[in-house]
Design a protein around this motif. Sequence first.
Motif, short mmCIF file in Angstrom:
data_model
loop_
_atom_site.label_atom_id
_atom_site.label_comp_id
_atom_site.label_asym_id
_atom_site.label_seq_id
_atom_site.Cartn_x
_atom_site.Cartn_y
_atom_site.Cartn_z
N ALA A 184 -12.65 -20.05 6.79
CA ALA A 184 -11.79 -19.02 7.39
C ALA A 184 -11.53 -17.86 6.43
CB ALA A 184 -10.46 -19.64 7.86
N ILE A 185 -12.63 -17.35 5.86
CA ILE A 185 -12.51 -16.21 4.93
C ILE A 185 -11.97 -14.99 5.69
CG2 ILE A 185 -13.82 -14.61 3.47
CD1 ILE A 185 -15.83 -16.98 3.09
N ALA A 186 -10.91 -14.40 5.14
CA ALA A 186 -10.26 -13.29 5.84
C ALA A 186 -10.41 -11.99 5.04
CB ALA A 186 -8.79 -13.61 6.05
N VAL A 187 -10.11 -10.87 5.68
CA VAL A 187 -10.23 -9.55 5.06
C VAL A 187 -9.36 -9.47 3.81
CG1 VAL A 187 -9.73 -7.10 5.41
CG2 VAL A 187 -10.77 -8.43 7.25
N GLY A 188 -9.95 -8.97 2.72
CA GLY A 188 -9.19 -8.74 1.50
C GLY A 188 -9.15 -9.92 0.54
N GLU A 189 -9.67 -11.07 0.95
CA GLU A 189 -9.59 -12.26 0.10
C GLU A 189 -10.60 -12.21 -1.04
OE1 GLU A 189 -7.62 -15.68 2.85
OE2 GLU A 189 -9.80 -15.70 2.68
N THR A 190 -10.34 -13.04 -2.05
CA THR A 190 -11.30 -13.26 -3.13
C THR A 190 -12.00 -14.59 -2.88
OG1 THR A 190 -10.01 -12.01 -4.74
CG2 THR A 190 -11.57 -13.64 -5.61
N VAL A 191 -13.33 -14.58 -2.96
CA VAL A 191 -14.13 -15.78 -2.66
C VAL A 191 -14.97 -16.14 -3.88
CG1 VAL A 191 -15.99 -16.69 -1.20
CG2 VAL A 191 -14.24 -15.20 -0.21
N VAL A 192 -14.97 -17.42 -4.22
CA VAL A 192 -15.82 -17.90 -5.31
C VAL A 192 -16.91 -18.78 -4.70
CG1 VAL A 192 -15.93 -19.25 -7.43
CG2 VAL A 192 -13.93 -17.82 -6.95
N VAL A 193 -18.14 -18.46 -5.00
CA VAL A 193 -19.27 -19.25 -4.52
C VAL A 193 -19.90 -19.95 -5.72
CG1 VAL A 193 -21.54 -19.18 -3.40
CG2 VAL A 193 -19.71 -17.67 -2.61
N GLN A 194 -19.91 -21.28 -5.67
CA GLN A 194 -20.47 -22.04 -6.79
C GLN A 194 -21.88 -22.47 -6.44
OE1 GLN A 194 -17.75 -24.65 -8.75
NE2 GLN A 194 -19.34 -26.15 -9.15
N GLY A 195 -22.86 -21.96 -7.17
CA GLY A 195 -24.26 -22.27 -6.89
C GLY A 195 -24.92 -21.09 -6.20
N LEU A 196 -25.86 -20.42 -6.89
CA LEU A 196 -26.48 -19.21 -6.35
C LEU A 196 -27.94 -19.43 -5.99
CD1 LEU A 196 -24.81 -16.55 -8.67
CD2 LEU A 196 -24.19 -17.18 -6.34
N GLY A 197 -28.20 -20.56 -5.34
CA GLY A 197 -29.49 -20.72 -4.67
C GLY A 197 -29.46 -19.86 -3.40
N LEU A 198 -30.43 -20.08 -2.52
CA LEU A 198 -30.50 -19.23 -1.32
C LEU A 198 -29.23 -19.34 -0.48
CD1 LEU A 198 -32.36 -17.26 0.10
CD2 LEU A 198 -33.19 -19.17 1.48
N LEU A 199 -28.71 -20.56 -0.31
CA LEU A 199 -27.50 -20.71 0.51
C LEU A 199 -26.32 -20.00 -0.16
CD1 LEU A 199 -27.54 -24.32 1.99
CD2 LEU A 199 -28.66 -22.24 2.78
N GLY A 200 -26.22 -20.10 -1.48
CA GLY A 200 -25.13 -19.44 -2.19
C GLY A 200 -25.21 -17.92 -2.03
N ILE A 201 -26.41 -17.38 -2.09
CA ILE A 201 -26.59 -15.93 -1.91
C ILE A 201 -26.19 -15.53 -0.49
CG2 ILE A 201 -28.29 -14.06 -1.86
CD1 ILE A 201 -27.73 -14.97 -4.65
N TYR A 202 -26.62 -16.35 0.50
CA TYR A 202 -26.17 -16.06 1.87
C TYR A 202 -24.64 -16.12 1.95
CZ TYR A 202 -30.87 -16.52 3.88
OH TYR A 202 -32.17 -16.35 4.20
N GLY A 203 -24.04 -17.12 1.28
CA GLY A 203 -22.59 -17.26 1.32
C GLY A 203 -21.90 -16.03 0.77
N CYS A 204 -22.44 -15.47 -0.33
CA CYS A 204 -21.85 -14.25 -0.90
C CYS A 204 -21.95 -13.08 0.10
CB CYS A 204 -22.59 -13.87 -2.18
SG CYS A 204 -22.36 -15.05 -3.54
#
Length: 229
Positions: free
Chosen positions: A177-197
């Motif tokens: 439930a990522i909302a406008v203005g939030e800070t998000v940390v993505v752990q793991g920058l494989g393809l899924l992590g890049i999509y997540g970012c």
Amino acid sequence: MTRTGRAVVYPAPNAPFEIREYPVRDARENEVLVKIAMSTICRSDIHSYEGRRPNPCPGILGHEIIGVIEQIGDGVREDLRGDPLAAGDRITWTEYFADGPSYYRDVHDMPQKAPGLRKYGHDHVDDDPHFLGGFADYCYILPGTGILKLPEVLSDEEATPLNCGVATMISVTEAAAIAVGETVVVQGLGLLGIYGCAIAKARGAARVIGLDAVPARRRSGSGPISRST
Ligand SMILES: [Zn+2]
């Protein structure tokens, strides 16, 4: 004369791939015959190849697939959005399929838990219709599969991972439930992590921080993320 198509067959874990030919028959009722345009090598394909997860052998790997409809069987009229389907349409489709009514799919909106579930890229190649994976000329789309027509604005490269990698991260970012203005940390920058970012930015996150212990991923990760902003 019987038409044939080629398939890159996975005969056993860690064994060399084999190019084999199989008959291509007409699409039956509620089936679609697709000429494959592109398939990715998903990380789970590599896990299957290395024998780290059970997968039928001999089979055809590849489940992130797009292609062009060559023939539509009776009973198939429209895609998941209700748009009409016709030969020549470029489509993607769900990684899994289960025919008939299903409590989990129809009541809980969880088709991936339906009894009798099968998956593209996870089936025996010896059995009809043979072509049920991405590393081949053709794929049969069987009853119980959700089909989506692809808009022209998406390239083949952008569209092919939609049904597995992108779908996974859409589900993850919705659950978070990522909302406008939030800070998000993505752990793991494989393809899924890049999509997540990228998806977190698209959902309005003000700051996205990517973490990875692999130096090469940290270096190459800045490209796609900055392009998505
Ligand atoms: Zn996958």
